[in-house]
Design a protein around this motif. Sequence first.
Motif, short mmCIF file in Angstrom:
data_model
loop_
_atom_site.label_atom_id
_atom_site.label_comp_id
_atom_site.label_asym_id
_atom_site.label_seq_id
_atom_site.Cartn_x
_atom_site.Cartn_y
_atom_site.Cartn_z
N PRO A 445 0.80 -1.24 0.00
CA PRO A 445 0.00 0.00 0.00
C PRO A 445 0.83 1.28 0.00
O PRO A 445 0.45 2.27 -0.64
N SER A 446 1.97 1.29 0.69
CA SER A 446 2.77 2.52 0.76
C SER A 446 3.43 2.85 -0.57
O SER A 446 3.93 3.96 -0.77
N THR A 447 3.44 1.91 -1.52
CA THR A 447 4.00 2.17 -2.85
C THR A 447 3.20 3.25 -3.57
O THR A 447 3.77 4.10 -4.28
N VAL A 448 1.89 3.23 -3.40
CA VAL A 448 1.03 4.24 -4.04
C VAL A 448 1.41 5.63 -3.56
O VAL A 448 1.58 6.57 -4.35
N ASN A 449 1.55 5.80 -2.24
CA ASN A 449 1.92 7.10 -1.68
C ASN A 449 3.32 7.52 -2.11
O ASN A 449 3.59 8.70 -2.29
N GLY A 455 5.75 12.98 -7.15
CA GLY A 455 5.17 14.03 -7.99
C GLY A 455 4.20 13.54 -9.03
O GLY A 455 3.70 14.34 -9.83
N ILE A 456 3.90 12.24 -9.06
CA ILE A 456 2.94 11.71 -10.02
C ILE A 456 1.52 12.02 -9.52
O ILE A 456 1.19 11.78 -8.36
N GLU A 457 0.67 12.54 -10.41
CA GLU A 457 -0.71 12.88 -10.04
C GLU A 457 -1.49 11.63 -9.66
O GLU A 457 -1.32 10.58 -10.28
N PRO A 458 -2.39 11.76 -8.65
CA PRO A 458 -3.18 10.60 -8.21
C PRO A 458 -3.96 9.94 -9.35
O PRO A 458 -4.06 8.70 -9.40
N PHE A 459 -4.53 10.75 -10.29
CA PHE A 459 -5.32 10.13 -11.36
C PHE A 459 -4.44 9.30 -12.30
O PHE A 459 -4.89 8.31 -12.86
N LEU A 460 -3.16 9.69 -12.46
CA LEU A 460 -2.25 8.92 -13.29
C LEU A 460 -1.87 7.60 -12.61
O LEU A 460 -1.79 6.55 -13.26
N VAL A 461 -1.64 7.67 -11.30
CA VAL A 461 -1.32 6.44 -10.55
C VAL A 461 -2.50 5.48 -10.60
O VAL A 461 -2.34 4.28 -10.87
N ALA A 462 -3.71 6.00 -10.36
CA ALA A 462 -4.91 5.15 -10.34
C ALA A 462 -5.15 4.51 -11.70
O ALA A 462 -5.60 3.36 -11.78
N ILE A 533 -4.96 -3.81 -7.82
CA ILE A 533 -5.63 -2.51 -7.81
C ILE A 533 -7.04 -2.68 -8.36
O ILE A 533 -7.27 -2.71 -9.58
N THR A 534 -7.98 -2.83 -7.45
CA THR A 534 -9.39 -3.00 -7.82
C THR A 534 -10.03 -1.63 -8.04
O THR A 534 -9.43 -0.59 -7.76
N ASP A 535 -11.26 -1.62 -8.52
CA ASP A 535 -11.96 -0.35 -8.75
C ASP A 535 -12.13 0.43 -7.45
O ASP A 535 -12.03 1.67 -7.44
N GLU A 536 -12.39 -0.28 -6.34
CA GLU A 536 -12.54 0.39 -5.05
C GLU A 536 -11.23 1.07 -4.63
O GLU A 536 -11.24 2.19 -4.11
N LEU A 537 -10.09 0.38 -4.86
CA LEU A 537 -8.80 0.97 -4.52
C LEU A 537 -8.50 2.17 -5.42
O LEU A 537 -7.91 3.17 -4.97
N LEU A 540 -10.13 5.15 -3.99
CA LEU A 540 -9.41 5.66 -2.82
C LEU A 540 -8.14 6.41 -3.22
O LEU A 540 -7.79 7.43 -2.64
N ILE A 541 -7.45 5.89 -4.25
CA ILE A 541 -6.23 6.56 -4.72
C ILE A 541 -6.56 7.94 -5.28
O ILE A 541 -5.86 8.93 -5.04
N LEU A 542 -7.69 8.04 -6.01
CA LEU A 542 -8.08 9.31 -6.63
C LEU A 542 -8.36 10.39 -5.58
O LEU A 542 -8.10 11.58 -5.83
#
Length: 586
Positions: A445-449, A455-462, A533-537, A540-542
């Motif tokens: 989970p901490s990989t996303v943060n 500097g990567i935007e949340p929508f790009l990560v998701a 990375i499911t739709d629910e995750l 949350l990332i967004l």
Amino acid sequence: MTVRIGELLLKEKRITPEQLQETLSHQRRNGGKLSLNLVNLGYIKDDEMTALLSKHYGVPSIALLQFEIDPAVIKLVPGDTAQKYQVVPLSRTGATLTIAMTDPTNVFAMDDIKFMTGYNVEPVVASESAVVAALAKYYSKSNVPSPDVSQPQGTSALELASKGLEEMQALGDTGDVELLAEGEEISAEALARQGEEAPIIKLVNVILMSAIQKGASDIHIEPYEKELRVRYRIDGILYNIMQPPMKFRDAISSRIKIMSKLDIAEKRLPQDGRIKIRFQDNGATKEIDFRVSCLPTLFGEKIVMRVLDKDKLMLDMTRLGFESDPLAKFEAAIAKPWGMVLVTGPTGSGKTNTLYSSISRINTIGTNIITAEDPVEFNLVGVNQVQVRESIGLNFAAALRSFLRQDPNVILVGEIRDFETAEIAVKAALTGHLVLSTLHTNDAPSTVNRLMNMGIEPFLVASSLNLVCAQRLVRRICKSCAAPHPVPAQGLVQAGFSVEDAQSVVPKKGKGCPDCRDTGYKGRVGLYEVMEITDELRELILVGASSLELRKRAIEDGMITLRGSGLVKVKDGLTTLEEVVRETVK
């Protein structure tokens, strides 16, 4: 030793000054040691000499001639070494080898035997005449046992080194190593000459071959103020192997630099290189690579060599240690035509093996796979591998940009270290490429943060991330000596087992045997935390959820944590509870 024994016998009033003078005269005419001449002339008995030596050195004595030695123990010490140091191996108990010797203060002999055998050495005192007789009995040509090539703690490392390595052909006449005073200037020519002298070549080759035989993953050669230490990392744990004389420090580093084609005159800056050796292993030619790193320290250059053995590269994903459900999720993620799959964990946790296994699974004629690695550890057939070279501007970001013009299907980036590399990797994943890479994070989970902190935007990560796999390596229980090792139910519950499981689970532990060098462990197995990375995750990332919120949701979606993966392996008897607790948190 001569004066010491004579003075000791006079002090104890065992002989007279006249007898000592007569024995010294006899010794000058006939040779041999003083103690042996005293016994031969009848001035002192053999058992009296042994008792005196035992009292003087403070170590036990033994009536060697009355002791019957197992031939398997004799095999552990070669005849030339036994003759050279006047020692006789007596017995082996666990990781300790007991040897009989006339001078138990001879640390050079004990260090040499410890390095050859891999055992701790415990000396006992025996008389000179008894040692000579035992050497004649056990090491005569008719009685000397043939070397035991299957014995990993025996002399096989030395034999392989003398036979197998091509560098051994360069052995010439043994010369003295040139010694330099503190602060003395040294030329590159002098360093090269030191590194090419026969004893140093042999010593370095033995260090390399012994590491291969013992299954080490890394070799550490560390200079300190008053000692030079050689350690091997075996199954993730460092073990002290030998302490060569300090006078060999510069010669050893020079020899390794010559082998890895580094600048031997440069001692102020770190250097990286590579060594490839070829040797005969059970009649077959085998090649091993060593990745070499030199680091200037206060008392000299510390050298670390990573042992890269192709035969130990496990490309079968089913054998790495994945549980069935996480493995199915991982295989589904790498089978997708685009998106990003990240493998995380500390250095030495097996990330490269997991990535190579992934590539091996999807490597087909119809797939173009390109990798950027620092360094390229293993050559994979059918994969285009690029060595990153920071010194000329070929970093991960530059390599990635050029990859996108090479019509790739799959891109492997050795490590995402900065924003530029992360940004290009994310954009590649969003434009029809499967991107595999690694990050240094504690869990999935901490990989996303971590990506968002870069500097990567949340929508790009998701949008780009398909799966994150965090992993660790723990030592595997030795199959030869595994035995039940019950733990109180309360302890199992504290470790993370459910109350129901704690009543039925009986962990195992290795008792220690020759196969595992009495450690109880042999080999390693992976612990895996696979977060799909499911739709629910993605939702949350967004909204910028914390790693704790992501972790909670992933567990609800069925993610097995690192601790959970470890507990499954404890339940299956693959590893110990101590190993899991050491490498993971609840």
